[in-house]
Design an enzyme around this catalytic site. Structure first.
Site, PDB file in Angstrom:
ATOM      1  N   LYS A 157      -8.904  -1.491   3.345  1.00  0.00           N
ATOM      2  CA  LYS A 157      -8.539  -1.323   1.927  1.00  0.00           C
ATOM      3  C   LYS A 157      -9.723  -1.590   0.998  1.00  0.00           C
ATOM      4  O   LYS A 157     -10.496  -2.523   1.223  1.00  0.00           O
ATOM      5  CB  LYS A 157      -7.397  -2.294   1.558  1.00  0.00           C
ATOM      6  CG  LYS A 157      -6.162  -2.144   2.423  1.00  0.00           C
ATOM      7  CD  LYS A 157      -5.101  -3.184   2.074  1.00  0.00           C
ATOM      8  CE  LYS A 157      -4.274  -2.804   0.860  1.00  0.00           C
ATOM      9  NZ  LYS A 157      -3.094  -3.721   0.712  1.00  0.00           N
ATOM     10  N   GLU A 199      -6.464  -5.637   6.530  1.00  0.00           N
ATOM     11  CA  GLU A 199      -5.140  -6.238   6.669  1.00  0.00           C
ATOM     12  C   GLU A 199      -4.475  -5.618   7.890  1.00  0.00           C
ATOM     13  O   GLU A 199      -4.721  -4.448   8.191  1.00  0.00           O
ATOM     14  CB  GLU A 199      -4.256  -5.917   5.437  1.00  0.00           C
ATOM     15  CG  GLU A 199      -4.432  -6.870   4.281  1.00  0.00           C
ATOM     16  CD  GLU A 199      -3.543  -6.520   3.091  1.00  0.00           C
ATOM     17  OE1 GLU A 199      -2.717  -5.585   3.175  1.00  0.00           O
ATOM     18  OE2 GLU A 199      -3.685  -7.194   2.065  1.00  0.00           O
ATOM     19  N   PHE A 201      -1.878  -3.534   9.518  1.00  0.00           N
ATOM     20  CA  PHE A 201      -0.986  -2.513   8.969  1.00  0.00           C
ATOM     21  C   PHE A 201       0.393  -2.720   9.579  1.00  0.00           C
ATOM     22  O   PHE A 201       0.563  -2.679  10.788  1.00  0.00           O
ATOM     23  CB  PHE A 201      -1.491  -1.100   9.269  1.00  0.00           C
ATOM     24  CG  PHE A 201      -0.556  -0.041   8.748  1.00  0.00           C
ATOM     25  CD1 PHE A 201      -0.538   0.292   7.407  1.00  0.00           C
ATOM     26  CD2 PHE A 201       0.351   0.586   9.602  1.00  0.00           C
ATOM     27  CE1 PHE A 201       0.347   1.240   6.917  1.00  0.00           C
ATOM     28  CE2 PHE A 201       1.242   1.540   9.115  1.00  0.00           C
ATOM     29  CZ  PHE A 201       1.234   1.861   7.771  1.00  0.00           C
ATOM     30  N   HIS A 207       8.173  -1.540  -0.171  1.00  0.00           N
ATOM     31  CA  HIS A 207       7.343  -2.083  -1.252  1.00  0.00           C
ATOM     32  C   HIS A 207       8.283  -2.743  -2.257  1.00  0.00           C
ATOM     33  O   HIS A 207       9.160  -2.078  -2.816  1.00  0.00           O
ATOM     34  CB  HIS A 207       6.541  -0.954  -1.920  1.00  0.00           C
ATOM     35  CG  HIS A 207       5.792  -1.390  -3.141  1.00  0.00           C
ATOM     36  ND1 HIS A 207       4.411  -1.407  -3.204  1.00  0.00           N
ATOM     37  CD2 HIS A 207       6.217  -1.822  -4.353  1.00  0.00           C
ATOM     38  CE1 HIS A 207       4.032  -1.839  -4.393  1.00  0.00           C
ATOM     39  NE2 HIS A 207       5.115  -2.093  -5.121  1.00  0.00           N
ATOM     40  N   LYS A 236       3.532   5.766  -5.653  1.00  0.00           N
ATOM     41  CA  LYS A 236       4.978   5.714  -5.894  1.00  0.00           C
ATOM     42  C   LYS A 236       5.499   7.036  -6.444  1.00  0.00           C
ATOM     43  O   LYS A 236       4.873   7.632  -7.327  1.00  0.00           O
ATOM     44  CB  LYS A 236       5.266   4.593  -6.903  1.00  0.00           C
ATOM     45  CG  LYS A 236       4.832   3.223  -6.385  1.00  0.00           C
ATOM     46  CD  LYS A 236       4.630   2.229  -7.525  1.00  0.00           C
ATOM     47  CE  LYS A 236       4.017   0.942  -6.991  1.00  0.00           C
ATOM     48  NZ  LYS A 236       3.486   0.093  -8.074  1.00  0.00           N
ATOM     49  N   GLU A 288      -0.967  -7.365  -3.741  1.00  0.00           N
ATOM     50  CA  GLU A 288      -1.887  -7.379  -4.888  1.00  0.00           C
ATOM     51  C   GLU A 288      -1.134  -7.740  -6.161  1.00  0.00           C
ATOM     52  O   GLU A 288       0.093  -7.733  -6.196  1.00  0.00           O
ATOM     53  CB  GLU A 288      -2.577  -6.016  -5.073  1.00  0.00           C
ATOM     54  CG  GLU A 288      -1.639  -4.906  -5.502  1.00  0.00           C
ATOM     55  CD  GLU A 288      -2.367  -3.717  -6.138  1.00  0.00           C
ATOM     56  OE1 GLU A 288      -3.506  -3.883  -6.643  1.00  0.00           O
ATOM     57  OE2 GLU A 288      -1.787  -2.620  -6.163  1.00  0.00           O
ATOM     58  N   ARG A 292      -1.388  -5.674 -15.725  1.00  0.00           N
ATOM     59  CA  ARG A 292      -1.123  -4.727 -16.822  1.00  0.00           C
ATOM     60  C   ARG A 292       0.352  -4.364 -16.801  1.00  0.00           C
ATOM     61  O   ARG A 292       1.074  -4.777 -15.903  1.00  0.00           O
ATOM     62  CB  ARG A 292      -1.947  -3.461 -16.584  1.00  0.00           C
ATOM     63  CG  ARG A 292      -1.652  -2.901 -15.185  1.00  0.00           C
ATOM     64  CD  ARG A 292      -2.271  -1.543 -14.947  1.00  0.00           C
ATOM     65  NE  ARG A 292      -2.326  -1.206 -13.544  1.00  0.00           N
ATOM     66  CZ  ARG A 292      -1.369  -0.603 -12.851  1.00  0.00           C
ATOM     67  NH1 ARG A 292      -0.221  -0.279 -13.429  1.00  0.00           N
ATOM     68  NH2 ARG A 292      -1.510  -0.335 -11.566  1.00  0.00           N
ATOM     69  N   VAL A 295       3.734   1.700 -14.752  1.00  0.00           N
ATOM     70  CA  VAL A 295       4.451   2.947 -15.013  1.00  0.00           C
ATOM     71  C   VAL A 295       5.970   2.705 -14.993  1.00  0.00           C
ATOM     72  O   VAL A 295       6.704   3.198 -15.853  1.00  0.00           O
ATOM     73  CB  VAL A 295       4.053   3.990 -13.942  1.00  0.00           C
ATOM     74  CG1 VAL A 295       4.906   5.235 -14.044  1.00  0.00           C
ATOM     75  CG2 VAL A 295       2.568   4.340 -14.042  1.00  0.00           C
TER      76      VAL A 295
END
Ligand code: ADP
Ligand code: ADP
Ligand code: MG
Length: 453
Positions: A157, A199, A201, A207, A236, A288, A292, A295
């Site tokens: 990643k 990481e 997988f 999610h 997404k 993570e 902010r 969406v």
């Protein structure tokens, strides 16, 4: 706060103008030349052209944005999502000009923006992370022990990653080195930073993310979780809340972890703590934090009745937190991202003139967008045109409203992902939420294309 510069375009710029109006704050829109007819331009109190089409010369042009903010007498800047929203240097430049950056402190953006370092912060506050590297991996030949320990598959990643880019799944040791350099190169290109980390997988994951708000003084609240398991290429496609598969105890643990992290870093403003949830073992892991607004924030607004963008403004003014978790009888909400893309042609962008745009209306239906009949979709920016959000008393009710709303949504002139969503809401596995983050690519799309032959 009397006047805010909105450093963004599209639906989030228009959404921010609405929040300004609700709070009695004046707004200044900025636009790149091709966006002159965009609704955020006429909806704002004032609008200024800041440059030509390329983002680097317009929406990412820090000097121009700060100049306009000062020249129009703004006292704050709203970054939205994308563009400069997670740019710590920009937040610092705003502060240096005496402008309020409506978001977290620059040091928090920096702390979480480095995803490899964010893992260490999560561990520090007792939040579970996926087994992986301690920070960035510089030399792929130096991780033999770690690879033995983690086992394959391994996810490589980008440390500066976002929007699902700079990620590679290595299924065996033989392909690891090649994929490592690919991920690193893509990260350099997309983010100007080649750093990558590792990481384990985990397959068959969901999610799940928690929307948090902090006051910057150690107080943090959550407004519930969202389930964003419907993804393609780590991006997404739709989001819903509450998560259809969590037990009350699992939900409480995940929300608690998110709050510990937010409170631990004295988080200020809106943020989202993202997790993957292993459906086999029922374990969850931090992946993570996005520093902010996201969406998919309207999903949480539908359940709580709060104006989450207005809350960002209030926190930036130093006011106390005024939002909280959704009530027990909040029902269910689902958001569909309407992108100008041809999903039958590998989701290629479909810019051009929209000859008909007739969004659905009715109880429990909300459309946040920025286009209309006669609009031209520009090829230069993100392809998202609108978000359809439906709310119902429970998931079945929301789904039935979604089916009707998607059937009534009429768009002509360009291809959109509405067709994809129409098929999704009639899929039995989606209806039962028997899905994982690779389900769209591995099961759903092949079935749709097979059925159309
Ligand atoms: P969010 O987590 O807010 O839903 P995503 O994780 O989908 O957002 O994307 C992260 C950021 O990348 C967003 O701010 C969005 O503007 C941007 N982004 C998303 N999809 C694309 C895309 N296809 N191309 C460029 N940027 C994108
Ligand atoms: P971005 O910054 O691009 O949003 P994330 O770290 O949030 O990247 O990961 C994007 C998506 O990739 C997640 O929503 C999830 O579907 C998948 N993913 C991330 N990490 C893992 C992992 N360790 N195992 C399995 N899937 C993962
Ligand atoms: Mg993410």
């Amino acid at each position: 706060m009397k006047k805010v510069l909105i450093a963004n375009r599209g639906e989030i710029a228009l959404r921010a103008v609405r929040a300004c109006n609700a709070l009695g704050i004046r707004s200044v829109a900025v636009f790149a030349a091709p966006d002159a007819a965009s609704p955020h331009v006429w909806a704002a109190s004032e609008a200024v052209c800041i440059g030509p089409a390329p983002s680097s010369q317009s929406y990412l042009n820090v000097d121009a944005l700060l100049h306009v903010a000062c020249a129009t007498g703004c006292d704050a800047i709203y970054p939205g999502y994308g563009f400069l929203a997670e740019n710590a240097d920009f937040a610092e430049r705003c502060a240096a000009e005496g402008l309020i950056f409506i978001g977290p402190e620059a040091q928090t953006i920096r702390l979480m923006g480095d995803k490899a370092a964010a893992r260490a912060t999560a561990i520090k506050f007792g939040v579970p992370v996926v087994r992986g590297s301690d920070g960035v991996v510089d030399d792929p030949t130096q991780v033999e022990h770690l690879l033995d320990d983690m086992g394959f598959p391994v996810l490589i990643k980008a440390s500066a990653g976002g929007g699902g880019r700079g990620m590679r799944i290595a299924r065996s040791r033989s392909e690891f080195a090649a994929l490592f350099s690919q991920a690193s190169r893509e990260a350099q290109q997309a983010f100007g930073d080649a750093s990558v980390y590792l990481e384990r997988f985990i397959s068959n994951v969901r999610h799940i993310e928690v929307q948090v708000f902090g006051d910057g003084k150690g107080q943090a609240v959550h407004v519930g979780e969202r389930d964003c398991t419907v993804q393609r290429r780590h991006q997404k496609l739709l989001e819903e809340a509450p998560s259809p598969i969590l037990t009350a105890t699992e939900r409480a643990h995940i929300q608690d972890s998110a709050l510990r992290l937010a409170a631990g870093v004295n988080y200020r403003g809106a943020g989202t703590v993202e997790f993957i949830f292993d459906a086999d073992t029922r374990e969850y892991f931090f992946i993570e934090m996005n520093t902010r607004i996201q969406v998919e924030h309207p999903v949480s607004e539908m359940l709580t009745g709060a104006d989450l963008v207005a809350e960002q403004f209030r926190i930036a003014c130093g006011e106390a937190l005024s939002v909280g978790p959704p009530p027990a009888d909040c029902g269910h909400a689902i958001e569909f991202r309407i992108n100008a893309e041809s999903f039958r042609h590998d989701f290629r962008p479909s810019p051009g003139r929209i000859t008909t745009w007739e969004p659905p209306r009715g109880p429990g239906i909300r459309v946040d967008g920025f286009v209309a009949t006669g609009s031209t979709v520009q090829p230069y920016y993100d392809s998202m045109l609108a978000k359809l959000i439906v709310h119902g008393t429970d998931r079945a009710h929301a789904l039935s409203r979604a089916r009707a709303a998607l059937a009534a949504f009429k768009v002509e002139g360009i291809d959109t992902t509405i067709d994809l969503h129409r098929a999704l809401v009639h899929d039995p596995d989606f209806a039962a939420s028997r899905i994982h983050t690779k389900w769209v690519e591995e099961r759903f799309l092949p079935q749709v294309f097979e059925g159309e032959k």
